[in-house]
Design a protein around this motif. Structure first.
Motif, PDB file in Angstrom:
ATOM      1  N   LEU A 345      20.539  31.493  16.974  1.00  0.00           N
ATOM      2  CA  LEU A 345      20.708  30.877  18.292  1.00  0.00           C
ATOM      3  C   LEU A 345      20.386  31.860  19.417  1.00  0.00           C
ATOM      4  O   LEU A 345      19.634  31.510  20.339  1.00  0.00           O
ATOM      5  CB  LEU A 345      22.133  30.323  18.434  1.00  0.00           C
ATOM      6  N   PRO A 346      20.903  33.100  19.389  1.00  0.00           N
ATOM      7  CA  PRO A 346      20.540  34.043  20.456  1.00  0.00           C
ATOM      8  C   PRO A 346      19.033  34.294  20.530  1.00  0.00           C
ATOM      9  O   PRO A 346      18.467  34.384  21.618  1.00  0.00           O
ATOM     10  CB  PRO A 346      21.295  35.323  20.062  1.00  0.00           C
ATOM     11  N   LEU A 347      18.374  34.371  19.371  1.00  0.00           N
ATOM     12  CA  LEU A 347      16.934  34.622  19.361  1.00  0.00           C
ATOM     13  C   LEU A 347      16.171  33.431  19.932  1.00  0.00           C
ATOM     14  O   LEU A 347      15.193  33.602  20.672  1.00  0.00           O
ATOM     15  CB  LEU A 347      16.471  34.911  17.929  1.00  0.00           C
ATOM     16  N   LEU A 348      16.607  32.216  19.621  1.00  0.00           N
ATOM     17  CA  LEU A 348      15.994  31.014  20.186  1.00  0.00           C
ATOM     18  C   LEU A 348      16.125  30.989  21.701  1.00  0.00           C
ATOM     19  O   LEU A 348      15.165  30.704  22.422  1.00  0.00           O
ATOM     20  CB  LEU A 348      16.647  29.760  19.595  1.00  0.00           C
ATOM     21  N   LEU A 349      17.335  31.285  22.179  1.00  0.00           N
ATOM     22  CA  LEU A 349      17.565  31.279  23.625  1.00  0.00           C
ATOM     23  C   LEU A 349      16.753  32.376  24.301  1.00  0.00           C
ATOM     24  O   LEU A 349      16.156  32.143  25.366  1.00  0.00           O
ATOM     25  CB  LEU A 349      19.065  31.458  23.909  1.00  0.00           C
ATOM     26  N   ASP A 350      16.708  33.550  23.691  1.00  0.00           N
ATOM     27  CA  ASP A 350      15.952  34.663  24.284  1.00  0.00           C
ATOM     28  C   ASP A 350      14.465  34.351  24.322  1.00  0.00           C
ATOM     29  O   ASP A 350      13.773  34.695  25.294  1.00  0.00           O
ATOM     30  CB  ASP A 350      16.199  35.956  23.495  1.00  0.00           C
ATOM     31  N   ALA A 351      13.952  33.723  23.255  1.00  0.00           N
ATOM     32  CA  ALA A 351      12.531  33.366  23.220  1.00  0.00           C
ATOM     33  C   ALA A 351      12.212  32.386  24.337  1.00  0.00           C
ATOM     34  O   ALA A 351      11.167  32.503  25.009  1.00  0.00           O
ATOM     35  CB  ALA A 351      12.178  32.756  21.870  1.00  0.00           C
ATOM     36  N   TYR A 352      13.110  31.426  24.553  1.00  0.00           N
ATOM     37  CA  TYR A 352      12.884  30.449  25.623  1.00  0.00           C
ATOM     38  C   TYR A 352      12.986  31.106  27.001  1.00  0.00           C
ATOM     39  O   TYR A 352      12.154  30.855  27.884  1.00  0.00           O
ATOM     40  CB  TYR A 352      13.882  29.298  25.506  1.00  0.00           C
ATOM     41  N   ILE A 353      13.995  31.950  27.186  1.00  0.00           N
ATOM     42  CA  ILE A 353      14.184  32.614  28.490  1.00  0.00           C
ATOM     43  C   ILE A 353      12.994  33.516  28.807  1.00  0.00           C
ATOM     44  O   ILE A 353      12.479  33.524  29.935  1.00  0.00           O
ATOM     45  CB  ILE A 353      15.505  33.420  28.492  1.00  0.00           C
ATOM     46  N   THR A 354      12.520  34.260  27.817  1.00  0.00           N
ATOM     47  CA  THR A 354      11.336  35.120  28.012  1.00  0.00           C
ATOM     48  C   THR A 354      10.134  34.278  28.399  1.00  0.00           C
ATOM     49  O   THR A 354       9.350  34.653  29.290  1.00  0.00           O
ATOM     50  CB  THR A 354      11.043  35.908  26.719  1.00  0.00           C
ATOM     51  N   VAL A 359       6.444  32.070  32.552  1.00  0.00           N
ATOM     52  CA  VAL A 359       5.909  30.889  33.240  1.00  0.00           C
ATOM     53  C   VAL A 359       6.132  30.995  34.743  1.00  0.00           C
ATOM     54  O   VAL A 359       5.213  30.787  35.549  1.00  0.00           O
ATOM     55  CB  VAL A 359       6.558  29.601  32.691  1.00  0.00           C
ATOM     56  N   VAL A 360       7.343  31.324  35.158  1.00  0.00           N
ATOM     57  CA  VAL A 360       7.663  31.402  36.586  1.00  0.00           C
ATOM     58  C   VAL A 360       6.912  32.564  37.237  1.00  0.00           C
ATOM     59  O   VAL A 360       6.442  32.464  38.380  1.00  0.00           O
ATOM     60  CB  VAL A 360       9.188  31.525  36.798  1.00  0.00           C
ATOM     61  N   THR A 361       6.763  33.682  36.535  1.00  0.00           N
ATOM     62  CA  THR A 361       6.009  34.823  37.074  1.00  0.00           C
ATOM     63  C   THR A 361       4.553  34.431  37.293  1.00  0.00           C
ATOM     64  O   THR A 361       3.980  34.703  38.360  1.00  0.00           O
ATOM     65  CB  THR A 361       6.097  36.015  36.106  1.00  0.00           C
ATOM     66  N   ARG A 362       3.961  33.780  36.300  1.00  0.00           N
ATOM     67  CA  ARG A 362       2.560  33.384  36.418  1.00  0.00           C
ATOM     68  C   ARG A 362       2.389  32.322  37.499  1.00  0.00           C
ATOM     69  O   ARG A 362       1.400  32.332  38.233  1.00  0.00           O
ATOM     70  CB  ARG A 362       2.043  32.884  35.065  1.00  0.00           C
ATOM     71  N   LEU A 462      14.039  36.360  40.200  1.00  0.00           N
ATOM     72  CA  LEU A 462      13.319  35.552  39.202  1.00  0.00           C
ATOM     73  C   LEU A 462      14.295  34.731  38.375  1.00  0.00           C
ATOM     74  O   LEU A 462      14.094  33.520  38.168  1.00  0.00           O
ATOM     75  CB  LEU A 462      12.498  36.479  38.295  1.00  0.00           C
ATOM     76  N   ALA A 463      15.367  35.368  37.896  1.00  0.00           N
ATOM     77  CA  ALA A 463      16.377  34.664  37.099  1.00  0.00           C
ATOM     78  C   ALA A 463      17.048  33.567  37.914  1.00  0.00           C
ATOM     79  O   ALA A 463      17.336  32.482  37.395  1.00  0.00           O
ATOM     80  CB  ALA A 463      17.415  35.658  36.599  1.00  0.00           C
ATOM     81  N   LYS A 464      17.259  33.823  39.191  1.00  0.00           N
ATOM     82  CA  LYS A 464      17.916  32.840  40.068  1.00  0.00           C
ATOM     83  C   LYS A 464      17.075  31.573  40.177  1.00  0.00           C
ATOM     84  O   LYS A 464      17.600  30.450  40.118  1.00  0.00           O
ATOM     85  CB  LYS A 464      18.143  33.455  41.445  1.00  0.00           C
ATOM     86  N   VAL A 465      15.763  31.761  40.309  1.00  0.00           N
ATOM     87  CA  VAL A 465      14.867  30.601  40.410  1.00  0.00           C
ATOM     88  C   VAL A 465      14.911  29.777  39.128  1.00  0.00           C
ATOM     89  O   VAL A 465      15.007  28.543  39.156  1.00  0.00           O
ATOM     90  CB  VAL A 465      13.417  31.068  40.695  1.00  0.00           C
ATOM     91  N   ILE A 466      14.865  30.462  37.978  1.00  0.00           N
ATOM     92  CA  ILE A 466      14.907  29.762  36.690  1.00  0.00           C
ATOM     93  C   ILE A 466      16.214  28.980  36.559  1.00  0.00           C
ATOM     94  O   ILE A 466      16.227  27.815  36.147  1.00  0.00           O
ATOM     95  CB  ILE A 466      14.755  30.762  35.529  1.00  0.00           C
ATOM     96  N   LYS A 467      17.323  29.615  36.916  1.00  0.00           N
ATOM     97  CA  LYS A 467      18.634  28.956  36.830  1.00  0.00           C
ATOM     98  C   LYS A 467      18.695  27.716  37.713  1.00  0.00           C
ATOM     99  O   LYS A 467      19.210  26.668  37.302  1.00  0.00           O
ATOM    100  CB  LYS A 467      19.741  29.932  37.226  1.00  0.00           C
TER     101      LYS A 467
END
Length: 814
Positions: A345-354, A359-362, A462-467
């Motif tokens: 589960l942590p790896l799935l969440l990290d893969a999605y967050i990364t 995506v947001v950076t690009r 960046l994290a704030k925008v994603i949230k």
């Protein structure tokens, strides 16, 4: 000119290994397994992108599915139309996916396993939440690559603005890998993503405070939190999913079980058929009817029960024996960094967050460049408006558009882009108020550029925008949880009463192998008389038994038949029974020698068997209970030419008495016979002389008050006191039981342990039967040859004898 043939001389194993390796790599990476970032397989990704590219979006009318399938095959996925359409249909089925990515008009299948209508009949479009999977894809947020014929570009992954892999789950089989990920509730998954972003080192225990576990589109009850936790920690785990069932009372003391939710991916029609099969096959007599009352309002399966049947017990049985309850096994494998990976589960969440950060950076870079390009144009337009007259004169003096642009660049130091914007400017915009709009646009662009630079230069921004964007999606698309989660897996306890209604019946077995069960009503109507049986046959067993009990039928070749009483056909007392050969197949020379009723299979009682060649064995009764009994089972391993002559149910305290043809006998306690497995051959019970064989044996109870009743082949009978035979040890020659005669010596036909008032039937070779009362016969010693009862010169030698079955049925009934 002839062309020379070229070939390579390679080992077959190398060629096959190379080809299969390439094929496996393709299947794993580009067909069967989902990507950890967007949770899609290539065919699903191509379908969604093709629909988006063609404008088949949720705010527009539906389009024929065949058109979409054609676009997908022609532009992105050069495979069969069936596979594409099936993938498309699955994304539209609300009992398969937690949030449908495709909306479909027309028949898209059913939970009963009905196939969808052909693609020429159905219409489809992207759903609203599918648009979130594709949002900003035109802003260079993901890599685009050439399609199979280099005529189009297609995305390698979708922006996926919500964690689709966890929300909708995935299943697939590739070469050497398989995946099974259950769907989850959208709001819980987003809460877990937010927690992981706020606390990157959050543990599975902490994440499970918000992400409780799977949430299946069909609802149901999930049991086993430990299994969920193990899956989230390791990628593999097991849970139990059971149907949601209620017990409703009916008139007349009846009840019915109502199923309103079934486990994930269980075919409803097959489930109902399997439940009804339990009734039709008489494995479950408590069910009166099974109905599917499902309609547009929801699923409803009704199991109507017979009167005074334990509904909860029936439900427990169905949980165990049908798909009303299933085991779901997590196998969370996905493509991560282009490799198949067991995902926690942590790896799935990290893969999605990364992925979202990328995506947001690009996107921010794309929008920043767009803003910079625009503000450059705005600055040029503002400069042009400030010297408008000179600009107009310069343009009017130019020969064409290219010359005008060159003159503006040379005279006023405009850039190429600014000059293009100026010469393309519409005349109506040359007003005094337009400069105000340009200044406002410049200010807003400056503000946007500042915000985008903050996102690009500050990780927390960046994290704030994603949230914020995840919170927006949560608010728009969150639905209540459908599946209930229970901590423990409930143990299923089934009692015999549930499966088989308790009923007293009369069970009979004949020597020729005819078996039947008769209702007490049919038995009473005949007063136990006029029993249907062939003339040469006789009753081997007759007793009142319960339908929940069992009957063991033992054969002369060392086999036994396991027969539950409730599975015996119900036949009238005056009708011939069912032959044992219709239950299981037996050899042509194999006969039933004993029928033993069993109420329970315990380890305090034993099955004792004695063979013709003097072998004896004892096995625990508990070992005779089996689950599969479609064939005869072995109970004694016999040597060639041997056969079983005696078998019975005994206790530890009993004695065994073995008699031989040549009038030798031994008596010993049961302790002398070791307890062995069912399929063993046993040990030596009596030491036989050459040419001698065991004719039969009998069991003497510990508190015996009867006598031994012996019959010879010449028709003589005698009764002997048990004191004549003291206990010895097995394997001995034994002592004589008849006086030896020089000519026409008596041979033993059989010996029985009899009690007061018991009768013995003696049968001769010519089929004549003589019933002998044992009480009037006086006791004799071992050396006498008894009294003649049968005229063997006229009727033939005595071939067999048996005790008349005691009529205990009437007493049991009363």
């Amino acid at each position: 000119m002839t062309q020379t043939e070229r070939y390579q001389d390679l080992p077959l194993e190398e060629v096959i290994g190379d080809r299969f390796g390439r094929y496996s790599k393709y299947i794993i990476q580009d067909r069967a397994l989902p990507d950890a970032r967007d949770g899609l397989k290539p065919v699903q990704r191509r379908i969604l992108y093709a629909m988006f590219h063609e404008g088949n979006t949720n705010e527009k009318p539906f389009r024929k599915s065949a058109k979409t399938v054609g676009n997908v095959i022609g532009n992105y996925h050069p495979h069969g139309d069936t596979s594409v359409y099936e993938a498309m249909v699955r994304m539209s089925q609300d009992w398969k996916v937690r949030h449908m990515l495709i909306e479909m008009h027309g028949n898209n299948g059913s939970v009963d396993g009905d196939p969808p209508a052909a693609m020429r009949y159905t219409e489809a479009r992207l759903s609203a939440i599918a648009m979130e999977m594709l949002r900003d894809i035109q802003k260079q947020t993901v890599d685009l690559v050439q399609n199979f014929d280099d005529s189009e570009l297609e995305p390698t992954v979708l922006p996926a603005r919500f964690p689709n892999l966890l929300v909708n789950g995935a299943s697939g089989i590739s070469a050497g890998y398989a995946t099974d990920m259950p769907p989850h509730a959208l709001h819980e998954v987003l809460d877990a993503v937010l927690m992981r972003m706020n606390k990157p080192q959050s543990s599975v225990d902490e994440l499970m405070t918000v992400l409780k576990g799977p949430d299946f589109p069909t609802g149901g009850i999930i049991q086993g939190v430990d299994g969920i936790k193990k899956a989230y920690e390791t990628g593999k785990g097991k849970i139990v999913v059971r149907s949601k069932a209620d017990i409703e009372p009916l008139k007349g003391g009846k009840e019915q079980i109502v199923i309103t939710e079934i486990p994930f991916e269980v075919n409803k029609a097959v489930l109902i058929r399997k439940i009804d099969d339990q009734r039709l096959d008489k494995r479950l007599d408590g069910i009166a009817d099974v109905r599917d009352e499902s309609d547009r309002t929801g699923l409803r399966i009704v199991i109507e029960l017979k009167k005074e049947v334990d509904a909860r017990g029936i439900l427990q049985f169905l949980f165990k024996n049908t798909d009303l309850q299933i085991a779901y096994n997590f196998n969370m494998i996905a493509i991560h960094n282009r490799r198949p990976t067991m995902m926690t589960l942590p790896l799935l969440l990290d893969a999605y967050i990364t992925h979202q950060k990328d995506v947001v950076t690009r996107r921010s870079n794309f929008e920043l460049q767009k803003a910079k390009d625009r503000i450059h144009i705005v600055e040029g337009l503002m400069k042009a408006l400030s010297i408008l007259d000179e600009v107009i004169i310069t343009i009017r003096q130019s020969q064409d558009k290219r010359d005008a642009k060159n003159n503006l660049i040379r005279a006023f130091s405009f850039t190429e882009e600014q000059a293009e914007a100026i010469v393309s400017l519409q005349l109506y915009r040359l007003t005094n108020t337009d400069i105000t709009d340009l200044r406002n646009e410049e200010a807003s662009l400056q503000k946007l550029i500042s915000e985008l630079l903050a996102i690009l230069n500050n990780e927390s921004q960046l994290a704030k925008v994603i949230k914020q964007e995840l919170q927006t999606i949560r608010k728009q698309f969150a639905e209540p949880r459908r599946s209930i989660i229970e901590d423990e897996i409930e143990e299923i306890k089934i009692t015999l009463d549930v499966m088989i209604p308790s009923e007293e019946v009369v069970v009979t077995v004949t020597k020729d192998g005819y078996v039947k069960r008769t209702s007490t009503r049919s038995y009473s109507a005949s007063n136990g008389k006029d029993f249907a049986m062939k003339e040469s046959d006789y009753l081997l067993f007759e007793s009142m038994m319960n339908t929940q009990h069992h009957l063991l039928l033992f054969t002369s070749l060392g086999n036994y038949i396991y027969q539950p009483i409730h599975e015996l056909p119900e036949i009238r007392w005056k009708d011939l029974g069912q032959h044992v050969s219709s239950i299981v197949s037996l050899d042509s020379n194999e006969t039933i020698i004993k029928a033993i009723p069993i109420d329970k299979f315990d380890d305090t009682r034993f099955i004792l068997a004695v063979s013709k060649l003097g072998q004896i064995k004892r096995s625990s009764l508990a070992e005779y209970q089996v689950q599969r009994y479609s064939r005869a089972l072995n109970t004694m391993n016999l040597k060639k030419g041997d056969q079983v002559v005696y078998i019975d149910l005994v206790t530890q305290a009993d004695d065994v008495f073995i008699a031989t043809l040549n009038a030798y006998a031994v008596r010993f306690n049961m302790d002398e016979v070791p307890v062995t497995g069912v399929k063993t051959g046993g040990v030596k019970g009596i030491n036989l002389k050459d040419g001698d064989v065991v004719v039969n044996a009998t069991t003497i109870p510990a508190d015996a008050r009867g006598e031994l009743f012996l019959v010879t082949h010449r028709g003589a009978v005698k009764k002997m006191s048990l004191k004549e035979f003291e206990q010895g040890t097995r394997g001995k020659r034994g002592i004589v039981v008849l006086r030896e005669l020089k000519s026409n010596a008596h041979r033993v036909s059989g010996v029985l342990y009899v009690q007061e008032n018991e009768q013995v039937v003696i049968e001769t070779a010519k089929g004549v039967r003589e019933v002998v009362e044992t009480k009037p016969i006086r006791n004799s010693d071992r050396y006498s040859n008894g009294s003649f009862i049968v005229d063997t010169d006229k009727d033939g030698d005595v071939v067999r004898l048996w005790k008349v079955l005691k009529k205990s049925i009437e007493s049991k009934k009363s």
